[in-house]
Design a protein around this motif. Structure first.
Motif, PDB file in Angstrom:
ATOM      1  N   GLY B 389       0.821  -1.205   0.000  1.00  0.00           N
ATOM      2  CA  GLY B 389       0.000   0.000   0.000  1.00  0.00           C
ATOM      3  C   GLY B 389       0.850   1.248   0.000  1.00  0.00           C
ATOM      4  N   LYS B 390       1.818   1.273   0.900  1.00  0.00           N
ATOM      5  CA  LYS B 390       2.659   2.463   0.979  1.00  0.00           C
ATOM      6  C   LYS B 390       3.466   2.628  -0.296  1.00  0.00           C
ATOM      7  N   PHE B 391       3.939   1.507  -0.805  1.00  0.00           N
ATOM      8  CA  PHE B 391       4.719   1.575  -2.041  1.00  0.00           C
ATOM      9  C   PHE B 391       3.894   2.247  -3.137  1.00  0.00           C
ATOM     10  N   LEU B 392       2.643   1.812  -3.253  1.00  0.00           N
ATOM     11  CA  LEU B 392       1.794   2.386  -4.299  1.00  0.00           C
ATOM     12  C   LEU B 392       1.554   3.878  -4.067  1.00  0.00           C
ATOM     13  N   LEU B 393       1.319   4.238  -2.803  1.00  0.00           N
ATOM     14  CA  LEU B 393       1.090   5.661  -2.509  1.00  0.00           C
ATOM     15  C   LEU B 393       2.319   6.483  -2.872  1.00  0.00           C
ATOM     16  N   PHE B 394       3.480   5.988  -2.439  1.00  0.00           N
ATOM     17  CA  PHE B 394       4.715   6.716  -2.718  1.00  0.00           C
ATOM     18  C   PHE B 394       4.953   6.780  -4.222  1.00  0.00           C
ATOM     19  N   ALA B 395       4.659   5.668  -4.865  1.00  0.00           N
ATOM     20  CA  ALA B 395       4.900   5.614  -6.304  1.00  0.00           C
ATOM     21  C   ALA B 395       4.015   6.612  -7.031  1.00  0.00           C
ATOM     22  N   ALA B 396       2.762   6.758  -6.533  1.00  0.00           N
ATOM     23  CA  ALA B 396       1.861   7.707  -7.188  1.00  0.00           C
ATOM     24  C   ALA B 396       2.444   9.113  -7.136  1.00  0.00           C
ATOM     25  N   ALA B 397       3.039   9.468  -5.992  1.00  0.00           N
ATOM     26  CA  ALA B 397       3.640  10.800  -5.895  1.00  0.00           C
ATOM     27  C   ALA B 397       4.931  10.870  -6.693  1.00  0.00           C
ATOM     28  N   ALA B 398       5.679   9.768  -6.692  1.00  0.00           N
ATOM     29  CA  ALA B 398       6.969   9.776  -7.392  1.00  0.00           C
ATOM     30  C   ALA B 398       6.771   9.897  -8.898  1.00  0.00           C
ATOM     31  N   GLU B 399       5.650   9.375  -9.359  1.00  0.00           N
ATOM     32  CA  GLU B 399       5.391   9.396 -10.794  1.00  0.00           C
ATOM     33  C   GLU B 399       5.370  10.817 -11.342  1.00  0.00           C
ATOM     34  N   ARG B 400       4.890  11.747 -10.499  1.00  0.00           N
ATOM     35  CA  ARG B 400       4.864  13.145 -10.909  1.00  0.00           C
ATOM     36  C   ARG B 400       6.176  13.852 -10.580  1.00  0.00           C
ATOM     37  N   GLY B 401       7.152  13.094 -10.056  1.00  0.00           N
ATOM     38  CA  GLY B 401       8.470  13.678  -9.819  1.00  0.00           C
ATOM     39  C   GLY B 401       8.649  14.359  -8.476  1.00  0.00           C
ATOM     40  N   PHE B 402       7.760  14.088  -7.519  1.00  0.00           N
ATOM     41  CA  PHE B 402       7.938  14.697  -6.191  1.00  0.00           C
ATOM     42  C   PHE B 402       8.851  13.832  -5.340  1.00  0.00           C
ATOM     43  N   TYR B 403      10.094  13.684  -5.773  1.00  0.00           N
ATOM     44  CA  TYR B 403      10.992  12.758  -5.073  1.00  0.00           C
ATOM     45  C   TYR B 403      11.277  13.209  -3.651  1.00  0.00           C
ATOM     46  N   SER B 404      11.488  14.526  -3.485  1.00  0.00           N
ATOM     47  CA  SER B 404      11.854  14.969  -2.141  1.00  0.00           C
ATOM     48  C   SER B 404      10.723  14.680  -1.165  1.00  0.00           C
ATOM     49  N   MET B 405       9.483  14.824  -1.657  1.00  0.00           N
ATOM     50  CA  MET B 405       8.340  14.514  -0.809  1.00  0.00           C
ATOM     51  C   MET B 405       8.342  13.029  -0.454  1.00  0.00           C
ATOM     52  N   VAL B 406       8.660  12.193  -1.448  1.00  0.00           N
ATOM     53  CA  VAL B 406       8.662  10.752  -1.201  1.00  0.00           C
ATOM     54  C   VAL B 406       9.729  10.407  -0.173  1.00  0.00           C
ATOM     55  N   ILE B 407      10.885  11.042  -0.300  1.00  0.00           N
ATOM     56  CA  ILE B 407      11.945  10.759   0.671  1.00  0.00           C
ATOM     57  C   ILE B 407      11.511  11.208   2.054  1.00  0.00           C
ATOM     58  N   PHE B 408      10.881  12.370   2.092  1.00  0.00           N
ATOM     59  CA  PHE B 408      10.390  12.873   3.378  1.00  0.00           C
ATOM     60  C   PHE B 408       9.410  11.884   3.992  1.00  0.00           C
ATOM     61  N   ALA B 409       8.505  11.395   3.167  1.00  0.00           N
ATOM     62  CA  ALA B 409       7.502  10.452   3.682  1.00  0.00           C
ATOM     63  C   ALA B 409       8.163   9.156   4.129  1.00  0.00           C
ATOM     64  N   ALA B 410       9.177   8.726   3.370  1.00  0.00           N
ATOM     65  CA  ALA B 410       9.828   7.461   3.734  1.00  0.00           C
ATOM     66  C   ALA B 410      10.557   7.604   5.058  1.00  0.00           C
ATOM     67  N   LEU B 411      11.196   8.746   5.264  1.00  0.00           N
ATOM     68  CA  LEU B 411      11.856   8.966   6.552  1.00  0.00           C
ATOM     69  C   LEU B 411      10.823   9.004   7.671  1.00  0.00           C
ATOM     70  N   ASN B 412       9.699   9.648   7.364  1.00  0.00           N
ATOM     71  CA  ASN B 412       8.626   9.686   8.336  1.00  0.00           C
ATOM     72  C   ASN B 412       8.171   8.288   8.710  1.00  0.00           C
ATOM     73  N   SER B 413       8.102   7.426   7.704  1.00  0.00           N
ATOM     74  CA  SER B 413       7.607   6.084   8.022  1.00  0.00           C
ATOM     75  C   SER B 413       8.655   5.309   8.813  1.00  0.00           C
ATOM     76  N   THR B 414       9.919   5.722   8.718  1.00  0.00           N
ATOM     77  CA  THR B 414      10.913   5.092   9.595  1.00  0.00           C
ATOM     78  C   THR B 414      10.673   5.486  11.047  1.00  0.00           C
ATOM     79  N   ILE B 415      10.300   6.763  11.261  1.00  0.00           N
ATOM     80  CA  ILE B 415       9.962   7.167  12.634  1.00  0.00           C
ATOM     81  C   ILE B 415       8.784   6.336  13.120  1.00  0.00           C
ATOM     82  N   SER B 416       7.810   6.161  12.228  1.00  0.00           N
ATOM     83  CA  SER B 416       6.611   5.458  12.669  1.00  0.00           C
ATOM     84  C   SER B 416       6.957   4.038  13.077  1.00  0.00           C
ATOM     85  N   LEU B 417       7.900   3.447  12.385  1.00  0.00           N
ATOM     86  CA  LEU B 417       8.294   2.081  12.743  1.00  0.00           C
ATOM     87  C   LEU B 417       8.770   2.041  14.182  1.00  0.00           C
ATOM     88  N   TYR B 418       9.453   3.093  14.589  1.00  0.00           N
ATOM     89  CA  TYR B 418       9.959   3.122  15.953  1.00  0.00           C
ATOM     90  C   TYR B 418       8.826   3.007  16.953  1.00  0.00           C
TER      91      TYR B 418
END
Lengths: 176, 474, 651, 101
Positions: B389-418
């Motif tokens: 699910g997350k992969f698809l969400l991130f991919a949807a944003a990445a498709e439009r080239g919002f890489y920095s947002m995707v990286i931000f979200a991925a880092l955020n999800s690392t916090i959430s894992l904690y």
């Protein structure tokens, strides 16, 4: 000219009454001011040739909701006396500041050049009650039968829910 | 008349018959309404699955059933079904430490009609149906969150909810008035035409912002999320679960319909705002969750963060956003309900807090393993469905080239894992100070948990499902 | 026949999965003993099938180069998830030299470690759980190596991480084990975040997850453009490959992400043996090898790989010299050897670049894979031997041991071969693979790296024989009770001597057959004789030094030497204080409390920044809670202000 | 009397309502203020229906629906408030602070 004068008078009354409604320390007075502002609104609707809306305003809003509110206010306080909680000046100032900022933001937004406002022209034919009735019951693509049905469901749910919530249970009495 | 409208009619019929039967056999302890509700919902769900998804029919001008709306209806029905099952012990004496809930039939009646309101939202073709549907999907939630009248927390939650909610309704109506004023009509088609012609009109944009703020409230987007932790914490647990899944899903449906429907010409303008809101929301949700000790409040912040991820996908193209978000909603629903079932088990004779989980690893290893699996799914660890699910969400944003947002979200999800691991730690490692209470699991809870867990695992692994969503969306 | 084997090659995975499901979900009640047997049986079947597939692969693919010029074979490739009409993730099995090699290694080692564990875990209450988790691990690791596309690989990659997490924390009653498992998980997950982003970037440019597509020159050309990130020009190819490599960086525990591996030794020793030495930590090396053609297209990436590898090789070897915990010595040794493999990959060349005139030279690739192969066996055996010792004497500290030669003769002789192998002594397997690596570095003109490799070789021989002499020779330094060799355990240890001694014979096979995919080029394997001589001399020097210091179980000479260089020794002993730094940071990020000395902030600016982030997160959490003070009108005010902000934002 | 007057009027009512929502201490007072906001929105609808809309009937119908909905909302809100009053014996919004964090 006459209508303009009337309009400005109504608007002033409306704004003043609304301000009173939200700021009078006694809630009962506030509610009465609100009734007044709703009458002024109804008058505005009549000026806009929307008689049916004005009628609903008086019947539904004033006759139903506000009266209901008044009853609750009276129920929960001895004639509104207990509802005079003190509000600190600082809080009033903060509230006023935030709402002033909101108003500024809103007015700034609409002050940009807009086609909508420029193209605004007075409509010729008034909306009759027939129109409204037909539209509410129509099943063609302009009809609003579905929302009309859904709102009846909504009323039912709210009624059932309000009864459930407000009802005094036997068990509850024993507890308290 | 067509079969596509059958689920909507059935759900009203079901609600009505529950109330009617309750009038005739009105014993407080009767479980007829419970059995009717879940069986009925199950039937409606099966019906939803077999309906044709490639048709599109408009009923009476303002009610349109499409494949996408049917998918949303599946989410809503599943969520209601889970809520009904989840609520079963709460109406029994001794089923929950907070006290017993009363008025069972009315509870199910309200849940069912609320679900119908959600149906209306995703079927709307005009602002009026959208508005009334949204209200029908919201007002019952106020009632439900105050359902535990003996508990002052529940009442407080309901009060906060309805007051915040009515402010947001006010904003929503203002928004509609501007949209109507600009387009001159309530139908989406007219709005779309206007948006195409003059997308920069300030009044129109003001209307859009009003609507965005109001829906941000329902979707718990920062800074409109403030009600969520308090209401989640105070409301009865089944209601919290319902709010966290259904209410969020319907708000997402609402936003998707507007953003990719009549407001599509404004997408470039909206996507920046949505991305900023998404980034802020996921950060605030994650930060808030870091320091919680109460389970339902924790879930509130967790679901705020999840809302952030979901909004992020709306920066993508219509197809990507629809398919990823609908898929994620299923996944999110499964994981959330699994957690809430575990909360209900823990809450049978204890506070619904972190420390009540202690000793679960020893006492009931399977339940603890389910908890861990669920949290891993929420944290987005493959091969669980949450990852896909997350992969698809991130991919949807990445498709439009919002890489920095995707990286931000991925880092955020690392916090959430904690903080998800904090719960795992609580269940497995921390030794309870007092002897842990016996966990009683009834059959409904057991079967539901088994089904939800298998859904979490299989949704991530079996392609059929996501491919189907993809096919329907396209 | 071969076709049939290939078609059903998923069975290699299915047996361990079956074992996991059966033991954990218990559809039939198995006693712990039966569960163990069952797991071994499944593992054995998986191994037999794996070997059969390898043989068939040998016969069919390698035997018929005209039919399979790429030396690879896709057994099956089913569409799994559709992302968009053009982008589909598959689920498949991909056989090529390195995946077949890994299948052989993993299945043999899993099988032997499972047998070993019956003895090692004999009286543990979690006996059945242990075998279930081990089976899960084998399943995921095998899945990782045979993946046909990067997304599938990532899924198994995380599964491997999850089972490792569960196994490190297997004794969850011990707080240290729990802390270690969490550390391992969070550190590797952190790295994997970048891996995932790398996957997203690459897949959206190429519209494919498939390794064969990703490794093609067209992909490299497609990605090879520079864009500006702010004012910094960034090459997308370099960015993407480094992002992907970061995943391997964490998994293979390269500096500075190595901190989780020594702590992971808190798990049961069989776990350390299979996961944290022979298989899982190699995943990073495997990933680099798998994506090698793409990585090699970017010089920067290869240089990073090479530098990280060489640095870690030397760095970890130095730390290993000073350790006293038997498993930690081996853990650092593992790090050092992984560093070898990575720098070997880093020196392989696909394009002429750094040194003009240097030719294409894929020897490093083959050498790295060869070292993966040999290292797996002898390191696994070293760990199993260490486990046997710990099991017998109930201590991890080599200073408490000594004189075990007579008590554990079988372990002694077996471990001797492993120590000789890792020390690089002719003719044991380690000699050959290290020789190939050094040669690769020399050929490609990376003389410094070659020298680092030589020096590390000497250090390796020293620390491993330090461990060996202190454990087995001299007099016992503490009283042992009831030291016996368990036959389950000795069987596995002794079985592993066979590959340890004989794997050297496979050198030419690796050099000629395990080459960079898609590159029809056989490496030049002509030796200058001085190189192996020098390497052997370094090894022998290391052993002699160890003998002088610690032979016959003496520790005095070393003690004297240690006192002379005491400050330096202290620094090394404390692993350059890296752990302390990390403890400090993680405590600030994750656990609040512990007011750490401000001094560190000044001295380690990077850590200071990390620290700041952690502090920021914690303060943010507090702020969010503070805002949520229960006052309804504050909420309403925040909502209104938010709306006003939205108004100004939306103008 | 043009459209812009009405729009400004309704936005002013919105701000007045927000002021009340932010400063009223009595829960019923907050609900009263929300009614002011809704009233403003209704005026907006009516004005747009009168001045601009191609479909004026819709603009007349929507306020009626808004009134009905707000009636439902008030019914539920007042029921909740009664339930609240029964437990706490006062309707002070400052005292709603058991839930926080």
């Amino acid at each position: 000219m006459m209508s303009d004068l009337l309009f400005y008078g109504l608007v002033t009354t409306l704004v003043l009454l609304s301000l009173l409604a939200v700021s009078l320390p006694n809630l009962l007075h506030g509610a009465i001011a609100l009734i007044g502002s709703f009458f002024a609104t109804a008058a505005l609707y009549i000026m806009l040739q929307l008689e049916f809306v004005a009628l609903s305003q008086i019947m539904l809003y004033i006759g139903g909701i506000i009266i209901f509110m008044l009853i609750i206010i009276l129920l929960t306080s001895g004639l509104g006396q207990e509802n005079r909680y003190m509000v600190k000046g600082r809080r009033r100032a903060a509230g006023a500041g935030v709402s002033a900022l909101l108003l500024i933001g809103l007015l700034l937004t609409i002050s940009q050049p807009s086609e909508t406002l420029q193209k605004a022209t007075l409509r010729a034919a008034p909306v009759t009650m027939d129109d409204i009735g037909f539209r509410l019951m129509a099943t063609n693509k302009n009809g609003f039968i579905i929302p009309f049905e859904i709102i009846s469901i909504l009323l039912l749910v709210a009624l059932v829910g309000a009864v459930v919530i407000a009802r005094r249970d036997n068990g509850q009495e024993q507890e308290s | 008349m067509n079969i596509l409208l059958l689920p909507d009619l059935l759900i009203i019929l079901l609600a009505a018959s529950i109330l009617a039967i309750d009038l005739y056999r009105g014993k407080p302890q009767s479980t007829v309404s419970f059995h009717m509700s879940w069986i009925g919902l199950l039937v409606i769900f099966c019906l939803l699955i077999i309906l044709p998804y490639d048709q599109e029919i408009t009923y009476w001008g303002t009610y349109k059933v499409t494949g996408i709306s049917l998918l949303f209806k599946q989410v809503f029905v599943l969520s209601s079904l889970c809520t009904v099952l989840l609520s079963a012990p709460y109406f029994k004496p001794g089923g929950n430490a907070r006290g017993v809930l009363r008025y069972r039939s009315e509870f199910y009646f309200i849940i069912l009609l609320c679900t119908f309101g959600m149906f209306a939202v995703v079927s709307a073709t005009g602002l009026l149906t959208l508005f009334i549907g949204m209200e029908l999907a919201t007002i019952p939630l106020y009632i439900l969150s105050g359902y535990q009248k003996e508990d002052s927390l529940s009442v407080e939650a309901a009060t906060k909810y309805i007051i915040m909610g009515s402010l947001s309704t006010g904003l929503l109506v203002f928004g509609y008035s501007f949209l109507y004023g600009c387009a001159g009509s309530l139908s989406f088609k007219a709005i779309s035409v206007f948006a195409m012609a003059s997308p920069t009109d300030p009044l129109f944009r003001l209307g859009v912002l009003f609507v965005l703020a109001a829906i941000g409230f329902k979707l718990t987007i920062f800074p409109f999320h403030m009600w969520a932790p308090d209401v989640y914490d105070g409301a009865p647990t089944p209601v919290t679960a319902f709010i966290s899944v259904s209410s969020k899903a319907v708000a997402i449906g609402f936003l998707l319909i507007l953003v990719y429907g009549p407001l599509a010409p404004l997408h470039n303008y909206l996507q920046i705002i949505l991305l900023i809101l998404a980034g802020a929301t996921m950060t605030v949700g994650n930060l808030g969750a870091l320091k919680q000790k109460r389970l339902r409040r924790f879930m509130a912040y967790s679901s705020i963060a999840q809302a952030g991820y979901i909004i992020m996908a709306m920066a993508g193209t219509a197809a990507a956003a629809y398919s990823s978000i609908i898929y994620y909603l299923f996944v999110y629903a499964a994981a959330n309900y699994a957690i809430f079932f575990i909360i209900s088990i823990v809450g049978r004779n204890g506070e619904e807090e972190f420390k009540s989980l202690q000793g679960m690893g020893k006492q009931n290893p399977v339940l603890a393993a389910v908890l861990m699996l669920t949290l891993f799914s929420l944290g987005g660890i493959p091969p669980l469905a949450g990852f896909m699910g997350k992969f698809l969400l991130f991919a949807a944003a990445a498709e439009r080239g919002f890489y920095s947002m995707v990286i931000f979200a991925a880092l955020n999800s690392t916090i959430s894992l904690y903080y998800y691991l904090l719960l795992v730690k609580e269940a497995y490692i921390i030794k309870p100070a007092i002897a842990p209470r016996v966990l009683v699991i009834d059959n409904i809870q057991r079967i539901s948990l088994v089904l939800l867990t298998s859904a979490m695992v299989s949704l991530g692994l079996i392609p059929l499902f996501s491919s189907n969503i993809m096919a329907i969306v396209q | 026949m071969a076709d049939l084997l290939f078609t059903h090659s998923y069975l290699i995975l299915l047996f361990p999965l079956l074992s996991f499901v059966t033991i954990s979900l218990r559809p039939v009640q198995l006693s712990p003993k039966m569960a163990g047997r069952f797991a071994i049986g499944c593992q054995g079947l998986s191994m037999l099938y794996g070997l059969a597939v390898a043989a068939a692969y040998w016969q069919t693919v390698i035997g018929q180069p005209q039919l399979y010029p790429a030396r690879s074979l896709v057994c099956f490739d089913l569409a799994w998830l559709n992302f968009s009409p053009t982008l589909t993730a598959n689920m498949g099995i991909f056989l090529d030299p390195i995946s077949v090699m890994m299948i052989v290694v993993i299945s043999i080692i899993s099988f032997l470690v499972n047998i070993y564990s019956v003895g090692y875990m004999k009286d543990d209450p979690g006996f059945a759980r242990f075998f279930a988790l081990m089976a899960l691990f084998s399943f995921s690791m095998l899945g990782l190596v045979i993946s046909s596309n990067i997304l599938q690989m990532f899924v198994f990659w995380e599964l491997v991480g999850m089972s490792s997490y569960a196994l490190i924390g297997f004794w969850y009653q011990k707080p240290s084990a729990v802390a270690a498992s969490k550390k391992a998980f969070v550190v590797t997950r952190f790295a994997d975040t970048f891996f995932l982003i790398g996957i997203i970037v690459v897949s959206f440019y190429t519209q494919s997850f498939d390794f064969q597509t990703l490794n093609s020159p067209e992909t490299a050309a497609l990605l090879d453009h520079t864009f500006m990130l702010g004012i910094v020009p960034i090459n997308l190819l370099t960015l993407a490959t480094i992002l992907i490599f970061t995943g391997g960086w964490g998994k293979s525990a390269m500096f500075p992400l190595h901190i989780w591996l020594p702590d992971a030794m808190e798990g049961p020793t069989p776990v350390s043996s299979i996961i944290h030495s022979a298989t899982m930590v190699v995943a990073g090396v495997f990933l680099t090898a798998r994506m090698f053609p793409l990585f090699a297209a970017s010089e920067v990436t290869l240089a990073v790989v090479q530098f990280v590898g060489a640095f870690t090789a030397l760095f970890a070897a130095i730390i290993a010299i000073t350790q006293k915990d038997i498993k930690r010595i081996l853990a650092f040794s593992t790090l050092s050897q992984l560093g070898y493999m990575l720098f070997s990959l880093g020196v392989a060349k696909m394009v002429t670049g750094i040194h003009p005139g240097a030719e294409i030279n894929p020897l490093g690739y083959s050498a790295a894979m060869y070292h993966v192969f040999t290292h797996a066996f002898f390191k696994c055996m070293l760990f199993l031997g260490a486990g046997a010792i710990i099991h017998a004497v109930h201590s991890n500290d080599i200073m408490d041991m000594g004189g075990l030669r007579r008590l554990m003769p079988k372990t002694y002789w077996s471990l001797l071969t492993a120590c000789l192998a890792i020390g690089g002594i002719f003719p044991f397997s380690g000699f050959w693979s290290k020789d190939a690596i050094l040669l690769a570095a020399l050929q490609s003109g990376h003389y410094i790296v070659c020298a680092v490799g030589l020096a590390t070789g000497g250090l390796t021989a020293f620390y491993i024989f330090r461990f060996f002499f202190l454990t087995f020779h001299g007099r016992a330094r503490s009283k042992f009770h009831d030291v016996r060799e368990n036959s389950w355990m000795t069987f596995s240890i002794m079985a592993l001597t066979i590959p340890t001694v004989t794997a050297g014979m496979l050198e030419h096979l690796f050099v000629s057959e395990v080459t960079v995919p898609g590159l029809a080029y056989t490496p030049n394997f002509s030796h200058p004789l001085w190189l192996p001589t020098l390497a052997s001399l370094a090894g022998i020097a290391g052993i002699s030094l160890a003998w002088t210091f610690y032979g016959r179980g003496r520790t005095e000479a070393a003690e004297r030497c240690r006192l002379r260089i005491a400050p330096v020794y202290q620094v090394i002993y404390n692993k350059f204080y890296i752990d302390e730094v990390y403890l400090f940071i993680t405590h600030k990020i994750i656990f609040h409390g512990i007011a750490a000395p401000i001094k560190w902030l000044d001295r380690h600016i990077v850590d200071g920044a990390m620290n700041l982030i952690g502090e920021f997160l914690q303060q943010g959490g507090k702020a969010v809670r503070l805002l949520q003070n229960g006052q309804l009108q504050l909420y309403l005010g925040v909502t209104t202000l938010g709306f006003i902000a939205l108004l100004f934002l939306g103008r | 009397m043009t459209l812009i007057h009405f729009v400004v009027l309704s936005l002013t009512l919105c701000a007045i309502g927000v002021y009340g929502v932010l400063t009223r201490r009595n829960l019923i007072g907050i609900l009263l203020s929300v009614e002011v906001i809704l009233n403003g929105a209704n005026i907006n609808f009516a004005a747009f229906a009168h001045f601009r809309a191609s479909d004026p009937a819709a603009g007349a119908i929507f306020p009626i629906f808004v009134m009905a909905v707000s009636g439902c909302e008030m019914a539920v809100a007042l029921a909740i408030i009664i339930s609240m009053y029964r437990r706490k014996k006062r309707l002070d919004v400052y005292k709603l602070e058991e839930l926080n964090g």
